[in-house]
Design an enzyme around this catalytic site. Structure first.
Site, PDB file in Angstrom:
ATOM      1  CG  PHE A 113      -1.970   0.993   1.277  1.00 26.21           C
ATOM      2  CD1 PHE A 113      -3.120   0.816   0.525  1.00 26.21           C
ATOM      3  CD2 PHE A 113      -1.856   2.130   2.062  1.00 26.21           C
ATOM      4  CE1 PHE A 113      -4.142   1.762   0.553  1.00 26.21           C
ATOM      5  CE2 PHE A 113      -2.875   3.079   2.096  1.00 26.21           C
ATOM      6  CZ  PHE A 113      -4.019   2.892   1.340  1.00 26.21           C
ATOM      7  CG  ASP A 182       0.321  -3.157   6.936  1.00 24.05           C
ATOM      8  OD1 ASP A 182      -0.768  -3.568   7.381  1.00 24.05           O
ATOM      9  OD2 ASP A 182       0.520  -1.967   6.614  1.00 24.05           O
ATOM     10  CE1 TYR A 207      -9.046   1.575   7.381  1.00 26.59           C
ATOM     11  CE2 TYR A 207      -8.068   2.429   9.397  1.00 26.59           C
ATOM     12  CZ  TYR A 207      -7.996   2.182   8.033  1.00 26.59           C
ATOM     13  OH  TYR A 207      -6.856   2.525   7.354  1.00 26.59           O
ATOM     14  CE  LYS A 208      -7.705  -0.941   5.105  1.00 25.37           C
ATOM     15  NZ  LYS A 208      -6.264  -0.892   4.844  1.00 25.37           N
ATOM     16  NE  ARG A 354     -10.251  -2.958  -2.694  1.00 21.74           N
ATOM     17  CZ  ARG A 354      -9.694  -2.424  -1.608  1.00 21.74           C
ATOM     18  NH1 ARG A 354      -8.459  -2.766  -1.275  1.00 21.74           N
ATOM     19  NH2 ARG A 354     -10.324  -1.528  -0.885  1.00 21.74           N
TER      20      ARG A 354
HETATM   21  C1  LIG Z   1      -5.624   0.468   4.760  1.00 23.22           C
HETATM   22  C2  LIG Z   1      -4.145   0.465   4.763  1.00 23.22           C
HETATM   23  C3  LIG Z   1      -3.414   1.543   5.301  1.00 23.22           C
HETATM   24  C4  LIG Z   1      -4.083   2.787   5.794  1.00 23.22           C
HETATM   25  O1  LIG Z   1      -3.331   3.431   6.767  1.00 23.22           O
HETATM   26  P1  LIG Z   1      -4.014   4.506   7.719  1.00 23.22           P
HETATM   27  O2  LIG Z   1      -2.897   5.153   8.421  1.00 23.22           O
HETATM   28  O3  LIG Z   1      -4.958   3.752   8.619  1.00 23.22           O
HETATM   29  O4  LIG Z   1      -4.797   5.452   6.860  1.00 23.22           O
HETATM   30  C5  LIG Z   1      -2.033   1.423   5.347  1.00 23.22           C
HETATM   31  N1  LIG Z   1      -1.403   0.324   4.883  1.00 23.22           N
HETATM   32  C6  LIG Z   1      -2.074  -0.714   4.352  1.00 23.22           C
HETATM   33  C7  LIG Z   1      -1.331  -1.907   3.860  1.00 23.22           C
HETATM   34  C8  LIG Z   1      -3.465  -0.672   4.251  1.00 23.22           C
HETATM   35  O5  LIG Z   1      -4.125  -1.666   3.691  1.00 23.22           O
END
Ligand SMILES: *Cc1c(COP(=O)(O)O)cnc(C)c1O
Length: 395
Positions: A113, A182, A207-208, A354
Site C-alpha cells: 500500500f 502489515d 476499521y477493515k 475489488r
Molecule cells: C488500509 C491500509 C493503510 C491505511 O493506513 P491509515 O494510516 O490507517 O490510513 C495502510 N497500509 C495498508 C497496507 C493498508 O491496507
C-alpha cells in the site's frame, strides 16, 4: 463450529445492500452504537477526568490489544492499540531498523500500500537507509546480506495476493534481517499466526475486517524477544515508564507499552472493543474455510456469467486473502453502476473492481446477488451512463 448466523445478526446491514467492501470499512456492529452511547453518558459525561481511572481508559489500549492478539496468533501483553496504521508502520520499521544499524536496506514490494512505502521512504531519508521496492514475486530473491528490514503487507490490497509469512520470515532471518508484517488485509480476514511464523514486528488497522469504525485505532505487535530492546522512536509521554512523573527525560515503558505515543482515542476504541465482542466464539480455521468458500464461489460465478472481465487475483486460494479483484477497462463506471444497484465493492486504480468477503456477515446469497447484478450490467451495458463516469473524492 463457528456460528456465522450469529455473527451476521450482530451487524447493521442496510436493507437492500450487498456489502462487499468490508476490506475498506467494516459495517457497524449493533453493539458498537449502544456501547459508545453508554460510554458517552456513563463515563465521559458523569465521570469526567476520573474516567481515566474509574472507567479504565488508561489501560484500554493494552486490554483491547489483548483481544486483537488472539486474532493474529500473538500472546497476551504483546499488542497495544493507538494512532493510525501509517504511524504504526513508522514505529515498527524504525524500531526494526534500529536493531540492525549496520545494514542499509529496507525491502518492500510494489504490491504494498502506498502509505507504507511513503512512510518507509521518509524514514529511510531521515536515517540514511535505502528503501528498495521490487515486484512481489521477486521479494524472496532480493533478500541479501545488506538487508536490515523486510517490510511486507501480507495480503496485497489490490490483488488479494497473500505472501508466505513463515517462508519469507525464515529467509530474512537466515540473512540476518528482521521482518515487519502489515496485517491491514489479514487481521480478521485470514488465519494469521505471528508467533508460529516467528515474525518480528506486525502492525494493522481495525476499521477493515475488524469492523472498529472509520478511523478506529491501529495496533502494533512486537515479538517478545525484541520487546525490551525495541526503540519506540516516537517517544511520547504515554509510552514513558512513568508518564505521571513528568520527568524531563524519556525512559521507555517496559514491553509493548512503549509503543504508545499520546492520549488514546477512547471513544473510537470503545466502538472497536464492542466490535471485537463479535469475534468471541469465532475459530480462525472456520473463518478461513468460509472465506475460501465465498471467494471460490464468486470467481466461478463471475467467470461463468460476466463478459469482459479478467481475474486480477491468484486463482489458488492458498495464495489469496479474503478478497477478489477483476479487471475491466471501465472499472470505475462499472463499480458506480454496481453501487447504484446496492452491490457495494470498490474501485482501485487503474482498472480493478475489488470485492472483499467477510465471513462474519457475508454469505453465498451475497455472492449470488453480486454475480447476478454484475452479469446483467455487463450484458446490457447499462453501466455506461455519464453519472457513473464522474469521479468522487474518495474512490
Ligand atoms: C488500509 C491500509 C493503510 C491505511 O493506513 P491509515 O494510516 O490507517 O490510513 C495502510 N497500509 C495498508 C497496507 C493498508 O491496507
Amino acid at each position: 463450529m463457528t456460528d456465522f448466523n450469529r455473527t451476521r445478526a450482530a451487524f447493521h446491514l442496510p436493507e437492500g445492500v450487498t456489502y462487499l467492501d468490508g476490506n475498506s470499512l467494516g459495517p457497524m456492529p449493533l453493539a458498537a452504537r449502544d456501547r459508545v452511547a453508554r460510554m458517552m453518558q456513563d463515563e465521559w459525561a458523569e465521570e469526567l477526568i476520573r474516567g481515566w481511572n474509574s472507567a479504565g481508559w488508561y489501560e484500554q489500549p493494552r486490554r483491547v490489544g489483548d483481544r486483537v492478539a488472539r486474532l493474529i496468533g500473538a500472546g497476551p501483553g504483546q499488542v497495544v492499540m493507538g494512532d493510525t496504521l501509517s504511524i504504526k508502520v513508522f514505529q515498527a520499521v524504525s524500531a526494526a531498523r534500529a536493531l540492525r544499524p549496520e545494514r542499509r536496506v529496507i525491502l518492500s514490494d510494489s504490491g504494498n500500500f502506498p502509505s507504507d512505502l511513503y512512510v518507509a521512504e521518509g524514514l529511510a531519508r531521515a536515517v540514511g537507509a535505502e528503501l528498495r521496492v521490487v515486484e512481489p514475486e521477486a521479494v524472496a530473491d532480493a533478500i541479501g546480506p545488506d538487508l536490515a528490514v523486510l517490510m511486507i503487507t501480507e495480503v496485497d490490497y489490490r490483488t488479494g495476493r497473500r505472501h508466505d509469512m513463515a517462508g519469507l520470515t525464515a529467509r530474512a532471518h537466515e540473512a540476518g534481517a528482521l521482518t515487519v508484517w502489515d496485517l491491514a488485509h489479514s487481521a480478521g480476514a485470514v488465519d494469521v499466526d505471528l508467533l508460529g511464523a516467528d515474525a518480528d514486528f506486525a502492525v494493522g488497522c481495525t476499521y477493515k475486517y475488524l469492523n472498529g469504525g472509520p478511523g478506529a485505532p491501529a495496533f502494533i505487535w512486537t515479538h517478545p524477544r525484541h520487546a525490551e530492546a525495541a526503540e519506540p522512536i516516537l517517544q511520547g509521554w504515554m509510552g514513558h515508564a512513568a508518564p505521571f512523573a513528568f520527568d524531563l527525560g524519556y525512559r521507555p515503558a517496559s514491553g509493548i507499552e512503549r509503543m504508545r505515543v499520546g492520549t488514546p482515542p477512547v471513544i473510537a476504541m470503545t466502538a472497536l472493543d464492542a466490535a471485537l465482542d463479535v469475534w468471541e466464539g469465532v475459530a480462525l480455521a472456520d473463518l478461513r474455510a468460509r472465506s475460501i468458500e465465498l471467494t471460490e464461489a464468486f470467481i466461478a460465478g463471475v467467470e461463468a456469467n460476466c463478459p469482459g472481465v479478467t481475474l486480477n487475483s491468484p486463482r489458488d486460494p492458498a495464495l489469496r486473502g479474503s478478497q477478489v479483484g477483476f479487471r475491466h477497462p471501465q472499472a470505475y463506471a462499472v463499480m458506480q453502476a454496481l453501487i447504484a444497484e446496492g452491490v457495494i465493492g470498490d474501485f482501485r486504480a487503474p482498472d480493478v473492481l475489488r470485492f472483499g468477503f467477510a465471513p462474519l456477515y457475508n454469505g453465498l446469497d451475497d455472492v449470488a446477488r453480486a454475480v447476478d447484478v454484475l452479469a446483467r450490467l455487463l450484458r446490457d451495458g447499462s453501466w455506461d451512463k455519464p453519472e457513473f463516469h464522474r469521479k468522487a473524492a474518495v474512490t
